[in-house]
Design a protein around this motif. Structure first.
Motif, PDB file in Angstrom:
ATOM      1  N   ALA A  68       0.830  -1.208   0.000  1.00  0.00           N
ATOM      2  CA  ALA A  68       0.000   0.000   0.000  1.00  0.00           C
ATOM      3  C   ALA A  68       0.863   1.256   0.000  1.00  0.00           C
ATOM      4  CB  ALA A  68      -0.927  -0.011   1.213  1.00  0.00           C
ATOM      5  N   LEU A  69       1.945   1.241   0.763  1.00  0.00           N
ATOM      6  CA  LEU A  69       2.840   2.396   0.784  1.00  0.00           C
ATOM      7  C   LEU A  69       3.495   2.605  -0.576  1.00  0.00           C
ATOM      8  CD1 LEU A  69       4.528   1.892   4.270  1.00  0.00           C
ATOM      9  CD2 LEU A  69       2.940   3.717   3.633  1.00  0.00           C
ATOM     10  N   ALA A  70       3.984   1.520  -1.176  1.00  0.00           N
ATOM     11  CA  ALA A  70       4.628   1.639  -2.486  1.00  0.00           C
ATOM     12  C   ALA A  70       3.642   2.132  -3.535  1.00  0.00           C
ATOM     13  CB  ALA A  70       5.221   0.294  -2.896  1.00  0.00           C
ATOM     14  N   ARG A  71       2.419   1.643  -3.468  1.00  0.00           N
ATOM     15  CA  ARG A  71       1.394   2.032  -4.435  1.00  0.00           C
ATOM     16  C   ARG A  71       0.939   3.472  -4.241  1.00  0.00           C
ATOM     17  NH1 ARG A  71      -4.535  -0.389  -3.633  1.00  0.00           N
ATOM     18  NH2 ARG A  71      -4.334   1.077  -1.878  1.00  0.00           N
ATOM     19  N   ASP A  72       0.720   3.870  -2.987  1.00  0.00           N
ATOM     20  CA  ASP A  72       0.074   5.156  -2.707  1.00  0.00           C
ATOM     21  C   ASP A  72       1.051   6.291  -2.414  1.00  0.00           C
ATOM     22  OD1 ASP A  72      -2.286   3.737  -2.951  1.00  0.00           O
ATOM     23  OD2 ASP A  72      -2.511   3.422  -0.794  1.00  0.00           O
ATOM     24  N   ARG A  73       2.229   5.963  -1.839  1.00  0.00           N
ATOM     25  CA  ARG A  73       3.145   7.026  -1.422  1.00  0.00           C
ATOM     26  C   ARG A  73       4.544   6.892  -2.006  1.00  0.00           C
ATOM     27  NH1 ARG A  73       2.965   7.052   4.906  1.00  0.00           N
ATOM     28  NH2 ARG A  73       4.690   8.494   4.503  1.00  0.00           N
ATOM     29  N   GLY A  74       4.814   5.786  -2.664  1.00  0.00           N
ATOM     30  CA  GLY A  74       6.106   5.641  -3.311  1.00  0.00           C
ATOM     31  C   GLY A  74       7.037   4.693  -2.582  1.00  0.00           C
ATOM     32  N   ILE A  75       8.090   4.301  -3.276  1.00  0.00           N
ATOM     33  CA  ILE A  75       9.001   3.280  -2.775  1.00  0.00           C
ATOM     34  C   ILE A  75       9.748   3.739  -1.529  1.00  0.00           C
ATOM     35  CG2 ILE A  75      10.996   3.959  -4.166  1.00  0.00           C
ATOM     36  CD1 ILE A  75       9.771   0.369  -3.557  1.00  0.00           C
ATOM     37  N   ASP A  76      10.040   5.032  -1.420  1.00  0.00           N
ATOM     38  CA  ASP A  76      10.799   5.513  -0.263  1.00  0.00           C
ATOM     39  C   ASP A  76       9.993   5.407   1.024  1.00  0.00           C
ATOM     40  OD1 ASP A  76      13.078   6.105  -1.754  1.00  0.00           O
ATOM     41  OD2 ASP A  76      12.302   8.079  -2.307  1.00  0.00           O
ATOM     42  N   ALA A  77       8.688   5.624   0.944  1.00  0.00           N
ATOM     43  CA  ALA A  77       7.843   5.472   2.130  1.00  0.00           C
ATOM     44  C   ALA A  77       7.834   4.020   2.587  1.00  0.00           C
ATOM     45  CB  ALA A  77       6.422   5.945   1.823  1.00  0.00           C
ATOM     46  N   ALA A  78       7.769   3.097   1.644  1.00  0.00           N
ATOM     47  CA  ALA A  78       7.807   1.678   1.999  1.00  0.00           C
ATOM     48  C   ALA A  78       9.158   1.300   2.583  1.00  0.00           C
ATOM     49  CB  ALA A  78       7.507   0.832   0.761  1.00  0.00           C
ATOM     50  N   ARG A  79      10.211   1.853   2.026  1.00  0.00           N
ATOM     51  CA  ARG A  79      11.562   1.546   2.516  1.00  0.00           C
ATOM     52  C   ARG A  79      11.756   2.047   3.940  1.00  0.00           C
ATOM     53  NH1 ARG A  79      17.070   3.931  -0.260  1.00  0.00           N
ATOM     54  NH2 ARG A  79      18.588   2.611   0.861  1.00  0.00           N
ATOM     55  N   GLU A  80      11.219   3.217   4.232  1.00  0.00           N
ATOM     56  CA  GLU A  80      11.349   3.774   5.579  1.00  0.00           C
ATOM     57  C   GLU A  80      10.670   2.882   6.611  1.00  0.00           C
ATOM     58  OE1 GLU A  80      10.116   7.838   8.060  1.00  0.00           O
ATOM     59  OE2 GLU A  80       9.801   7.703   5.891  1.00  0.00           O
ATOM     60  N   VAL A  81       9.464   2.407   6.299  1.00  0.00           N
ATOM     61  CA  VAL A  81       8.745   1.539   7.233  1.00  0.00           C
ATOM     62  C   VAL A  81       9.441   0.191   7.363  1.00  0.00           C
ATOM     63  CG1 VAL A  81       6.612   0.218   7.532  1.00  0.00           C
ATOM     64  CG2 VAL A  81       6.511   2.645   6.943  1.00  0.00           C
ATOM     65  N   ALA A  82       9.916  -0.359   6.257  1.00  0.00           N
ATOM     66  CA  ALA A  82      10.582  -1.667   6.301  1.00  0.00           C
ATOM     67  C   ALA A  82      11.833  -1.628   7.163  1.00  0.00           C
ATOM     68  CB  ALA A  82      10.930  -2.120   4.890  1.00  0.00           C
ATOM     69  N   GLY A  83      12.509  -0.485   7.188  1.00  0.00           N
ATOM     70  CA  GLY A  83      13.746  -0.388   7.959  1.00  0.00           C
ATOM     71  C   GLY A  83      13.562   0.080   9.376  1.00  0.00           C
ATOM     72  N   ALA A  84      12.323   0.344   9.792  1.00  0.00           N
ATOM     73  CA  ALA A  84      12.093   0.917  11.120  1.00  0.00           C
ATOM     74  C   ALA A  84      12.248  -0.096  12.239  1.00  0.00           C
ATOM     75  CB  ALA A  84      10.697   1.537  11.182  1.00  0.00           C
ATOM     76  N   GLY A  85      12.234  -1.373  11.905  1.00  0.00           N
ATOM     77  CA  GLY A  85      12.263  -2.383  12.959  1.00  0.00           C
ATOM     78  C   GLY A  85      13.639  -2.856  13.346  1.00  0.00           C
ATOM     79  N   GLY A  86      14.685  -2.206  12.861  1.00  0.00           N
ATOM     80  CA  GLY A  86      16.031  -2.653  13.192  1.00  0.00           C
ATOM     81  C   GLY A  86      16.507  -3.711  12.220  1.00  0.00           C
ATOM     82  N   ASP A  87      17.695  -4.230  12.449  1.00  0.00           N
ATOM     83  CA  ASP A  87      18.294  -5.228  11.564  1.00  0.00           C
ATOM     84  C   ASP A  87      17.658  -6.581  11.837  1.00  0.00           C
ATOM     85  OD1 ASP A  87      19.816  -6.776   9.955  1.00  0.00           O
ATOM     86  OD2 ASP A  87      21.747  -5.965  10.607  1.00  0.00           O
TER      87      ASP A  87
END
Length: 557
Positions: free
Chosen positions: A239-258
């Protein structure tokens, strides 16, 4: 479960009005009526949607009395605020009686209720205002058990019911995650409408209304992303990639740590078994978010695609995943982009097929076929959506009573499919399925004959369905064959008269209390939409220049 005589109605500005059905002597006598006491803020405007119905409104500050003649089945009260208007349906004794009878005894009463509102789903929406959550599920169960048409209707729209409840403020409406889960679990327990999974229902909600609709219920997206097999994470990122772009999805994916070692998780994802591919690629999204943007796009595209491909639910969560794959796929990952477009079109087609939206289903399958025909490789099979399209197109003609046109579509389709190199096993199944459908239609066209032509065509249809391994279709037509064999002269004359009158696909033999039914139209068998890791045009497309799950050689991975 109870039919409520007092309930709360939420106004457009989120304030509440309380409505009470008042019992008393006014319900009897020469001029019976029903009365409702409404307590609502004094600044709320109250009017009748249909003043001609004969109901009366008496207002005294924050108290409104609605008096409705006993002869009026349904009155709708419109309540307006500065934020907008809402409508309260007030069921009359006849409709209320139909509902009570349906809940108590099912069968004919349940069919009468569905017929009054047009469809089973419409009946659920209309009656939800006077039922609690348990009552809504009980009504769905009762309607689905009463007729095949109702169960088909509710099956096709069961996730739409969850979506409507999540967005509703009155009637079919939930207020928190617990009530949403209760509704989903309750619908899942209704055997006649198929599985309902709360996570898939939430993915369906995101697909149509976005992530805010899930937050509005009170869900924590992070917790949802870690629940069960983690597939909601794909819905979130898609939904983030579709509606707000790849960078928004990348930010959420990386928020949980390594989340782990990238190289190890990538090796696991590329070697994962078919059923595990979605989960394996999803697990790689976190580590990939801390690498290059193109690396993350590659991983997210695979995660979204394989989640949709492996999931194959009836919810629109799969379509959302394909949207995410299309949005995320880097320029060199044509394989994922093309397959995501293809599978999304097929998913849309099967959703509309299930809901008997024939024109929309035909258009979606044709779109999938065009995508496949334009693909330079053999990654996707154009014959598969062509097959689905002609089955639905044939059904559409039969639904309109034009069985001759339905036969023509099947015959032309068999010729068209013969031009493709279809794997032998599937080719045999398809040919037998379509020939079985052809003979079912020919049996309908032979209804006026008395020389055994109907029985002959049905016998042949049974043989084809049996050869194709379509057990449900075989049993259905065998039952029709037995009915036809037991007809007497009067039954045959009645059937001929109905055929002459242009009646569509009537059940065999027709009776005075049984009309045309979609059950009598051969439909695409459930097994044809099942996920098959070994099918051509499915998860493993065959030989390509490089492993489609690997990045291009010069992409820096």
């Amino acid at each position: 479960m109870a039919q409520r005589f007092r309930w709360t109605h939420t106004l457009a500005d989120d304030r509440d009005a309380t409505l009470t059905r008042v019992a008393g002597a006014h319900e009897d006598g020469d001029d019976p009526s029903r009365r409702y006491d409404c307590r609502l803020p004094a600044d709320v405007d109250a009017t009748l949607v249909d003043p001609a119905a004969g109901a009366q409104l008496d207002r005294d500050d924050d108290r409104l009395t609605v008096t409705v003649p006993d002869s009026v089945d349904l009155v709708r009260l419109r309540l307006g605020t500065d934020a907008g208007r809402t409508t309260v349906p007030l069921l009359g004794p006849t409709l209320g009686g139909h509902l009570t009878d349906a809940l108590r005894s099912g069968g004919d009463a349940a069919r009468a209720l569905a017929n009054h509102f047009g469809t089973a789903v419409a009946a659920v929406h209309a009656c939800a205002h006077v039922l609690d959550s348990e009552g809504i599920v009980t009504l769905v169960d009762t309607l689905a058990d009463a007729s095949g048409a109702a169960s088909d209707d509710l099956h096709a729209r069961r996730y739409a019911l969850c979506r409507a409840a999540a967005r509703g403020t009155n009637g079919l409406a939930i207020t928190d995650p617990e009530s949403f889960e209760t509704l989903a679990d309750g619908l899942d327990a209704v055997a006649e409408i198929g599985d309902v999974d709360a996570l898939d229902a939430l993915g369906d909600l995101v697909a149509v209304h976005g992530l805010d609709a899930v937050r509005a219920i009170g869900y924590d997206l992070v917790r949802l992303a870690h629940r069960d097999d983690g597939r909601f994470r794909a819905s979130w990122l898609a939904a983030l990639a579709r509606d707000r772009g790849i960078d928004a999805a990348r930010e959420v994916a990386g928020a949980g740590g390594d989340d782990g070692d990238y190289a190890r998780l990538k090796a696991r994802a590329t070697d994962a078994d078919y059923r595990e591919r979605g989960a394996a690629w999803r697990a790689l999204c976190g580590p990939a978010s801390r690498r290059s943007r193109e690396t993350f796009r590659y991983v997210l595209a695979n995660a979204c695609y394989w989640t949709g491909e492996v999931g194959r639910t009836d919810a629109r969560a799969d379509e959302l995943c394909y949207d995410g794959a299309i949005a995320a796929a880097p320029p060199d990952l044509d394989w994922v982009r093309v397959r995501a477009r293809y599978e999304r079109a097929r998913a849309v087609g099967h959703r509309h097929r299930s809901a008997t939206n024939h024109p929309l289903a035909v258009a979606a399958f044709e779109r999938a076929r065009e995508i496949a025909e334009a693909c330079p490789d053999d990654d996707v099979a154009p014959w598969d959506p062509l097959y689905s399209r002609l089955v639905v197109a044939s059904n559409a003609h039969s639904a309109d009573g034009d069985h001759a046109a339905a036969v023509e579509v099947v015959e032309d389709g068999l010729d068209a499919l013969a031009e493709y190199e279809i794997p032998d096993t599937r080719a045999d199944e398809i040919r037998h399925h379509l020939r079985g459908q052809r003979h079912e239609r020919l049996a309908l066209l032979a209804r006026r004959d008395d020389d055994g032509a109907v029985e002959t065509h049905l016998d042949t249809a049974v043989e084809h369905y049996e050869a194709a391994g379509l057990e449900r279709s075989r049993e259905r037509v065998a039952a029709k064959r037995d009915d036809a064999a037991n007809e007497d002269a009067a039954d045959r004359a009645d059937r001929a008269a109905r055929a002459a009158g242009g009646v569509g696909p009537a059940p065999r033999p027709p009776s005075e209390d049984t009309g045309p039914s979609l059950d009598d139209i051969p439909d695409l068998h459930d097994s044809l939409t099942a996920s098959d890791p070994n099918a051509v045009g499915s998860a493993d497309p065959g030989v390509v220049e490089r492993d489609p799950r690997d990045p291009a050689p010069d992409s820096g991975y």
